[in-house]
Design an enzyme around this catalytic site. Structure first.
Site, PDB file in Angstrom:
ATOM      1  N   GLU A 127       0.883  -1.173   0.000  1.00  0.00           N
ATOM      2  CA  GLU A 127       0.000   0.000   0.000  1.00  0.00           C
ATOM      3  C   GLU A 127       0.914   1.215   0.000  1.00  0.00           C
ATOM      4  O   GLU A 127       2.069   1.141   0.476  1.00  0.00           O
ATOM      5  CB  GLU A 127      -0.920  -0.001   1.227  1.00  0.00           C
ATOM      6  CG  GLU A 127      -1.860  -1.202   1.302  1.00  0.00           C
ATOM      7  CD  GLU A 127      -2.726  -1.420   0.070  1.00  0.00           C
ATOM      8  OE1 GLU A 127      -3.152  -0.425  -0.546  1.00  0.00           O
ATOM      9  OE2 GLU A 127      -2.953  -2.589  -0.293  1.00  0.00           O
ATOM     10  N   ASP A 240       3.277  -3.452  -8.260  1.00  0.00           N
ATOM     11  CA  ASP A 240       3.944  -3.399  -6.946  1.00  0.00           C
ATOM     12  C   ASP A 240       5.451  -3.216  -7.050  1.00  0.00           C
ATOM     13  O   ASP A 240       6.023  -2.340  -6.396  1.00  0.00           O
ATOM     14  CB  ASP A 240       3.582  -4.660  -6.137  1.00  0.00           C
ATOM     15  CG  ASP A 240       2.109  -4.645  -5.781  1.00  0.00           C
ATOM     16  OD1 ASP A 240       1.755  -4.341  -4.641  1.00  0.00           O
ATOM     17  OD2 ASP A 240       1.290  -4.896  -6.694  1.00  0.00           O
ATOM     18  N   HIS A 315      -7.867  -3.592   0.008  1.00  0.00           N
ATOM     19  CA  HIS A 315      -6.874  -2.505   0.078  1.00  0.00           C
ATOM     20  C   HIS A 315      -6.112  -2.472   1.396  1.00  0.00           C
ATOM     21  O   HIS A 315      -5.341  -1.534   1.623  1.00  0.00           O
ATOM     22  CB  HIS A 315      -7.483  -1.124  -0.220  1.00  0.00           C
ATOM     23  CG  HIS A 315      -8.070  -1.021  -1.598  1.00  0.00           C
ATOM     24  ND1 HIS A 315      -7.310  -1.192  -2.732  1.00  0.00           N
ATOM     25  CD2 HIS A 315      -9.348  -0.782  -2.004  1.00  0.00           C
ATOM     26  CE1 HIS A 315      -8.098  -1.051  -3.785  1.00  0.00           C
ATOM     27  NE2 HIS A 315      -9.336  -0.817  -3.372  1.00  0.00           N
TER      28      HIS A 315
HETATM   29  P1  AMP Z   1      -4.218  -1.869  -3.928  1.00  0.00           P
HETATM   30  O1  AMP Z   1      -3.165  -2.880  -3.912  1.00  0.00           O
HETATM   31  O2  AMP Z   1      -5.230  -2.044  -4.983  1.00  0.00           O
HETATM   32  O3  AMP Z   1      -4.836  -1.825  -2.563  1.00  0.00           O
HETATM   33  O4  AMP Z   1      -3.544  -0.480  -4.221  1.00  0.00           O
HETATM   34  C1  AMP Z   1      -2.211  -0.182  -3.898  1.00  0.00           C
HETATM   35  C2  AMP Z   1      -2.053   1.288  -3.813  1.00  0.00           C
HETATM   36  O5  AMP Z   1      -2.475   1.902  -5.019  1.00  0.00           O
HETATM   37  C3  AMP Z   1      -2.891   1.963  -2.735  1.00  0.00           C
HETATM   38  O6  AMP Z   1      -2.286   1.889  -1.465  1.00  0.00           O
HETATM   39  C4  AMP Z   1      -2.907   3.379  -3.258  1.00  0.00           C
HETATM   40  O7  AMP Z   1      -1.710   4.055  -3.010  1.00  0.00           O
HETATM   41  C5  AMP Z   1      -3.027   3.167  -4.748  1.00  0.00           C
HETATM   42  N1  AMP Z   1      -4.438   3.194  -5.138  1.00  0.00           N
HETATM   43  C6  AMP Z   1      -5.265   2.153  -5.234  1.00  0.00           C
HETATM   44  N2  AMP Z   1      -6.477   2.530  -5.637  1.00  0.00           N
HETATM   45  C7  AMP Z   1      -6.409   3.872  -5.809  1.00  0.00           C
HETATM   46  C8  AMP Z   1      -7.315   4.875  -6.226  1.00  0.00           C
HETATM   47  N3  AMP Z   1      -8.576   4.590  -6.555  1.00  0.00           N
HETATM   48  N4  AMP Z   1      -6.879   6.146  -6.282  1.00  0.00           N
HETATM   49  C9  AMP Z   1      -5.613   6.478  -5.981  1.00  0.00           C
HETATM   50  N5  AMP Z   1      -4.715   5.576  -5.588  1.00  0.00           N
HETATM   51  C10 AMP Z   1      -5.104   4.294  -5.498  1.00  0.00           C
HETATM   52 MG    MG Z   2      -3.510  -3.649  -1.825  1.00  0.00          MG
HETATM   53 MG    MG Z   3      -2.230  -4.178  -5.091  1.00  0.00          MG
END
Ligand code: AMP
Ligand code: MG
Ligand code: MG
Length: 367
Positions: A127, A240, A315
Site C-alpha cells: 500500500e 507493486d 486494500h
Molecule cells: P491496492 O493494492 O489495490 O490496494 O492499491 C495499492 C495502492 O495503489 C494503494 O495503497 C494506493 O496508493 C493506490 N491506489 C489504489 N487505488 C487507488 C485509487 N482509486 N486512487 C488512488 N490511488 C489508489
Molecule cells: Mg492492496
Molecule cells: Mg495491489
C-alpha cells in the site's frame, strides 16, 4: 461390467466329445486337422476369458461403488489409488506384464501435478500514499510491506507439485519521508492510520529487516543478498515492484536489492488469461484474442476460480496479499505452471524524478 465365464462342466464334456470324434475319425487326416484346430480355439478362448475376469475384478477393487471399472482413457479425475498401494500387491496376482504396465500407466495418469520450476513464492501487495485523482504517475511512497512466503507441500523428485501453501508471513508498516502526512483519502482507502506510519521504520530499515527474514528461510545468502533458492515475486498486476518499489528506491536513495530484481509473476494476468483460455482454448495462441483479455481484480479472480469471496478488508496490504496467496494455491491445484514472466526495469524513470532522492515538485500536476 462383468464378463461371462465358460461353464467348466460343459467345457469338459465338450472336450471329451472332441476327443471321441478324433478317435473315431483318426483314419481321416482332414478331420484330424479340423479337430486339432477346434481344441486349440477352445483352449485359447478359455484362457482369455479367465485373464479378463481377473483383470476386471482387480480394477474394480478399491474404487468407489458408484464408479465404473477403469478402462484406459476413461480415467476418473478425482479417484486416486496411490501407486505405492498398487506396487505393494503380491505380483502373483498379475497374470501378465501387460496388466502390470496398464496399472502403472493408470497410476501415472492420475498424477495431476505439473512440473513447477520454482521452489518458493513471495506474494507482495504494497500500500502506498495517495491522493484522490492524482493517478499512478504520482510519487507514491510505500506505507505497508506485507509478504506471504509460499512453498510446495508435495514436490516430487521430478519437480512436480500441486499443493502450494503459506509457510510464513512478514508485515511492516513503512514511514513515508517525502510527504509524511497521509491524506484522509489514503487512510479511508487502505485503513492505515497516521499513528501506524509515524511509529513505523523507514523503507531502508524495512528492507534490512526483510532481508533477515529471507535469510532465515534460506532464500538468500545473508552476506551478499544473492538468492540461493529458486523463488519469485508474485503480485496482483505488475504495479507493486515495477512502479511502487522502483519509485520508493529512488525516493529513499536505496539501490534495488539483488533479491528484488528479476521478473515477477503477475497473478492477475495469469488468472485473466486462464479464465478466457479455459472457456476458449484458442485464446492463448491467437494474438487478436489475447488483446481482449479482461483484467480481473482480486475479488473477480477468486470468483473466476470458483473460490469463496475476498476475506478481510480490500486494500489492506496484508489482506490483499493473503487473498492473492489463495489465488496462487488454486492455480497450483489446477495444474497451472507458476513462473515469472513480467520483466521489471529497475531504472525506470518518471518526469518528477530529479537527482536521486529528489522529487521535482513543480513537475507535479497534482500538488
Ligand atoms: P491496492 O493494492 O489495490 O490496494 O492499491 C495499492 C495502492 O495503489 C494503494 O495503497 C494506493 O496508493 C493506490 N491506489 C489504489 N487505488 C487507488 C485509487 N482509486 N486512487 C488512488 N490511488 C489508489
Ligand atoms: Mg492492496
Ligand atoms: Mg495491489
Amino acid at each position: 461390467m462383468q464378463l461371462a465365464s465358460p461353464d467348466p462342466d460343459g467345457l469338459s464334456s465338450f472336450v471329451t466329445f472332441l476327443l471321441s470324434l478324433i478317435q473315431l475319425l483318426a483314419s481321416n487326416w482332414k478331420v484330424f486337422l479340423l479337430s486339432s484346430f477346434l481344441i486349440l480355439s477352445v483352449t485359447v478362448f478359455t484362457r482369455r476369458a479367465k485373464q479378463s475376469k481377473e483383470s476386471s475384478s482387480l480394477l474394480v477393487e478399491g474404487s468407489p461403488p458408484h464408479q465404473k471399472p477403469l478402462n484406459g482413457s476413461d480415467i476418473p479425475p478425482v479417484y486416486h489409488r496411490p501407486y505405492s498401494q498398487i506396487s505393494d500387491r503380491s505380483t502373483s496376482k498379475w497374470s501378465s506384464q501387460a496388466q502390470k504396465d496398464l496399472i502403472v500407466k493408470i497410476a501415472q495418469k492420475q498424477d495431476h501435478r505439473v512440473k513447477q520450476p520454482y521452489d518458493a513464492f513471495l506474494v507482495l501487495d504494497v500500500e502506498a500514499t495517495c491522493e484522490e485523482g492524482a493517478g499512478f504517475e504520482w510519487p507514491n511512497e510505500i506505507i505497508e510491506w506485507p509478504v506471504c512466503l509460499m512453498r510446495w507441500k508435495d514436490k516430487s523428485d521430478q519437480g512436480k507439485a500441486s499443493q502450494l501453501e503459506i509457510v510464513d508471513e512478514f508485515r511492516s508498516f513503512v514511514k513515508p519521508t517525502w510527504r509524511p502526512q497521509l491524506s484522509q483519502f489514503c487512510t479511508d482507502l487502505t485503513g492505515i492510520t497516521q499513528a501506524q506510519v509515524d511509529s513505523a521504520p523507514t523503507f531502508q530499515k524495512v528492507l534490512k529487516m526483510f532481508a533477515r527474514f529471507l535469510a532465515s528461510h534460506g532464500l538468500i545468502d545473508p552476506k551478499s543478498g544473492r538468492p540461493i533458492q529458486r523463488f519469485c515475486w508474485c503480485s496482483d498486476g505488475p504495479f507493486d515492484i515495477r512502479d511502487f518499489v522502483v519509485k520508493q528506491c529512488f525516493i529513499s536513495k536505496a539501490p534495488m536489492p539483488l533479491w528484488l530484481k528479476g521478473n515477477v509473476l503477475d497473478v492477475r494476468r495469469v488468472v485473466s488469461v486462464w479464465a478466457v483460455a479455459s472457456s476458449n482454448p484458442d485464446t492463448t495462441t491467437k494474438p487478436s484474442a489475447r488483446s481482449h483479455i479482461r483484467s480481473l481484480n482480486i475479488p473477480q479472480q477468486l470468483q473466476a476460480l470458483g473460490l469463496p469471496g475476498f476475506q478481510g478488508r480490500l486494500h489492506s496490504g496484508i489482506d490483499d496479499t493473503r487473498n492473492i496467496a489463495r489465488v496462487m494455491t488454486e492455480l497450483a491445484r489446477r495444474g497451472v505452471r507458476l513462473e515469472p514472466k513480467t520483466s521489471i526495469n529497475p531504472n525506470r524513470r518518471w518526469n518528477w524524478m530529479g537527482k536521486p532522492g529528489e522529487v521535482l515538485e513543480h513537475t507535479l500536476m497534482f500538488q
